[in-house]
Design a protein around this motif. Structure first.
Motif, PDB file in Angstrom:
ATOM      1  N   GLU A  16       0.806  -1.211   0.000  1.00  0.00           N
ATOM      2  CA  GLU A  16       0.000   0.000   0.000  1.00  0.00           C
ATOM      3  C   GLU A  16       0.848   1.274   0.000  1.00  0.00           C
ATOM      4  O   GLU A  16       0.445   2.301  -0.506  1.00  0.00           O
ATOM      5  N   ASN A  17       2.055   1.180   0.592  1.00  0.00           N
ATOM      6  CA  ASN A  17       2.904   2.366   0.663  1.00  0.00           C
ATOM      7  C   ASN A  17       3.730   2.577  -0.597  1.00  0.00           C
ATOM      8  O   ASN A  17       4.630   3.415  -0.621  1.00  0.00           O
ATOM      9  N   GLY A  18       3.463   1.818  -1.640  1.00  0.00           N
ATOM     10  CA  GLY A  18       4.144   1.990  -2.911  1.00  0.00           C
ATOM     11  C   GLY A  18       5.399   1.149  -3.072  1.00  0.00           C
ATOM     12  O   GLY A  18       5.981   1.103  -4.158  1.00  0.00           O
ATOM     13  N   ARG A  19       5.839   0.486  -2.010  1.00  0.00           N
ATOM     14  CA  ARG A  19       7.026  -0.357  -2.116  1.00  0.00           C
ATOM     15  C   ARG A  19       6.676  -1.691  -2.768  1.00  0.00           C
ATOM     16  O   ARG A  19       5.524  -2.127  -2.764  1.00  0.00           O
ATOM     17  N   ARG A  20       7.685  -2.340  -3.314  1.00  0.00           N
ATOM     18  CA  ARG A  20       7.510  -3.638  -3.957  1.00  0.00           C
ATOM     19  C   ARG A  20       8.345  -4.683  -3.220  1.00  0.00           C
ATOM     20  O   ARG A  20       9.359  -4.365  -2.611  1.00  0.00           O
ATOM     21  N   ARG A  21       7.888  -5.920  -3.285  1.00  0.00           N
ATOM     22  CA  ARG A  21       8.640  -7.014  -2.685  1.00  0.00           C
ATOM     23  C   ARG A  21       8.282  -8.317  -3.395  1.00  0.00           C
ATOM     24  O   ARG A  21       7.241  -8.406  -4.072  1.00  0.00           O
ATOM     25  N   PRO A  22       9.117  -9.379  -3.264  1.00  0.00           N
ATOM     26  CA  PRO A  22       8.778 -10.668  -3.858  1.00  0.00           C
ATOM     27  C   PRO A  22       7.512 -11.238  -3.226  1.00  0.00           C
ATOM     28  O   PRO A  22       7.185 -10.936  -2.084  1.00  0.00           O
ATOM     29  N   ARG A  23       6.810 -12.064  -3.983  1.00  0.00           N
ATOM     30  CA  ARG A  23       5.626 -12.707  -3.435  1.00  0.00           C
ATOM     31  C   ARG A  23       6.022 -13.751  -2.388  1.00  0.00           C
ATOM     32  O   ARG A  23       7.191 -14.125  -2.264  1.00  0.00           O
ATOM     33  N   ALA A  24       5.035 -14.223  -1.644  1.00  0.00           N
ATOM     34  CA  ALA A  24       5.286 -15.052  -0.467  1.00  0.00           C
ATOM     35  C   ALA A  24       6.103 -16.302  -0.781  1.00  0.00           C
ATOM     36  O   ALA A  24       7.017 -16.659  -0.034  1.00  0.00           O
ATOM     37  N   LEU A  25       5.791 -16.989  -1.872  1.00  0.00           N
ATOM     38  CA  LEU A  25       6.517 -18.221  -2.201  1.00  0.00           C
ATOM     39  C   LEU A  25       8.001 -17.964  -2.342  1.00  0.00           C
ATOM     40  O   LEU A  25       8.833 -18.717  -1.817  1.00  0.00           O
ATOM     41  N   TRP A  26       8.354 -16.885  -3.026  1.00  0.00           N
ATOM     42  CA  TRP A  26       9.769 -16.584  -3.263  1.00  0.00           C
ATOM     43  C   TRP A  26      10.442 -16.096  -1.993  1.00  0.00           C
ATOM     44  O   TRP A  26      11.623 -16.365  -1.759  1.00  0.00           O
TER      45      TRP A  26
END
Length: 346
Positions: A16-26
């Motif tokens: 929601e804060n605009g940051r990106r991250r890998p999905r849970a599996l990765w």
């Protein structure tokens, strides 16, 4: 997060804060690799330290039995803390405390309950076996190594080992994996179903990981999966690792360090307050695998889940899933739960 978003962006998600991250599996796979690599690098130096401390004549004895188990446990604890911290910092966008390690007064109170519960459940199993004549006490204050260290020094090894095991297995299995699976599934199947699914999945894997242990059986694997459900109950109901860690420590320590049973099939001759001789029907006692392969453990784990639920009701005034477990950083789990970053049991 929707199914469409997962299909179009299978590797990365946006917060929601605009940051990106890998999905849970990765994230889970990356954290597992970090843990395995860190464990491998930490074990060798600890073996050298152990050998140096135990070689008064200038020799270099190789640790064995309980010593190897202690070294492995310490290395795994350090590796788990490092891997979860690094994964949280760079992948999850969380602090280590957000995995159920908020060490406030309530956390320590829950830890005390978990310690008492693990001790009580294993004591009940022992007393039932003793009353049925399935186990007999053959001695006391066994050091596990004749002519070695005095008992009060030797018993420190099992204490340290089971503290390390209780912390690192709960941090990895419940704290990191259960939480990330809940997050990953929460936007697809809803937070409640996601948490329950993660609870069952992580407990099932927990049982299967013990399948290669000596003298394991189908019943021992099922029982350890049930023990995983019991350990995870405090986490999914309260969002804290205090009860799982405390319960895990004394469940193992009273099993081996107090009553002299094998733990999950492992019996390295470690020190124990009682020395026992096991008999009786293996279907009930677990035989050479220890109580975790016996039917008594089924009833103990069910009782454990019930007592944890009653404790959570006493502490919080109600019993329900801790919905922030399925919330991403910056999200709100639901209109019935606080944000993931601020929720704490009272």
């Amino acid at each position: 997060m929707s199914r469409q978003e997962i299909l179009t962006q299978p590797f990365v998600e946006e917060l929601e804060n605009g940051r990106r991250r890998p999905r849970a599996l990765w994230r889970i796979l990356a954290q597992l690799v970090l843990f395995l690599v860190a464990s491998a690098f930490l074990t060798a130096p600890l073996v050298l330290v152990f050998a140096a401390m135990g070689a008064p004549g200038g020799g270099s004895p190789q640790p064995s039995g309980g010593g190897l188990l202690l070294i492995s446990s310490v290395a795994s604890l350090l590796a788990a803390l490092l891997a979860v911290w690094a994964a949280g910092r760079f992948l999850d966008r969380r602090r280590l405390r957000d995995y159920g390690l908020r060490l406030n007064r309530g956390w320590w109170l829950d830890l005390g309950f978990g310690l008492a519960l693990g001790a009580a459940l294993m004591t009940a199993i022992f007393l039932i076996e003793l009353g049925m004549g399935w186990v007999s006490v053959t001695g006391g204050f066994a050091t596990g190594s004749p002519g070695g260290a005095p008992f009060w020094l030797a018993i420190l090894g099992p204490v340290a080992t089971f503290v390390c095991v209780g912390v690192y297995e709960e941090l990895l299995t419940r704290g990191y994996q259960l939480k990330n699976i809940s997050e990953g599934l929460g936007g697809v199947i809803g937070p409640r179903t996601a948490i329950l699914t993660a609870w069952i999945l992580t407990s099932s894997v927990f049982g299967l990981l013990h399948l290669p242990n000596p003298n394991s059986t189908l019943l021992s694997t099922v029982n350890i999966a049930l023990a995983g459900l019991m350990l995870g109950a405090g986490y999914i109901l309260g969002g804290s690792l205090a009860i799982p860690i405390g319960l895990h420590i004394t469940w193992n320590f009273f099993q081996a360090g107090v009553f002299g049973f094998p733990v999950s099939g492992l019996d390295s001759g470690r020190a124990s307050f009682l020395a026992v001789e096991q008999g009786g029907p293996e279907a009930w006692t677990g035989g050479p695998f220890g109580p975790e392969a016996g039917l008594l453990t089924v009833f103990a784990t069910l009782l454990g889940v019930l007592l944890i639920s009653l404790w959570m009701r006493l502490r919080n005034g109600k019993v329900g899933l801790h919905l922030p477990l399925a919330a991403r950083p910056g999200d709100h789990a639901s209109n019935s739960g606080p944000s993931a970053e601020s929720a704490e049991p009272r």
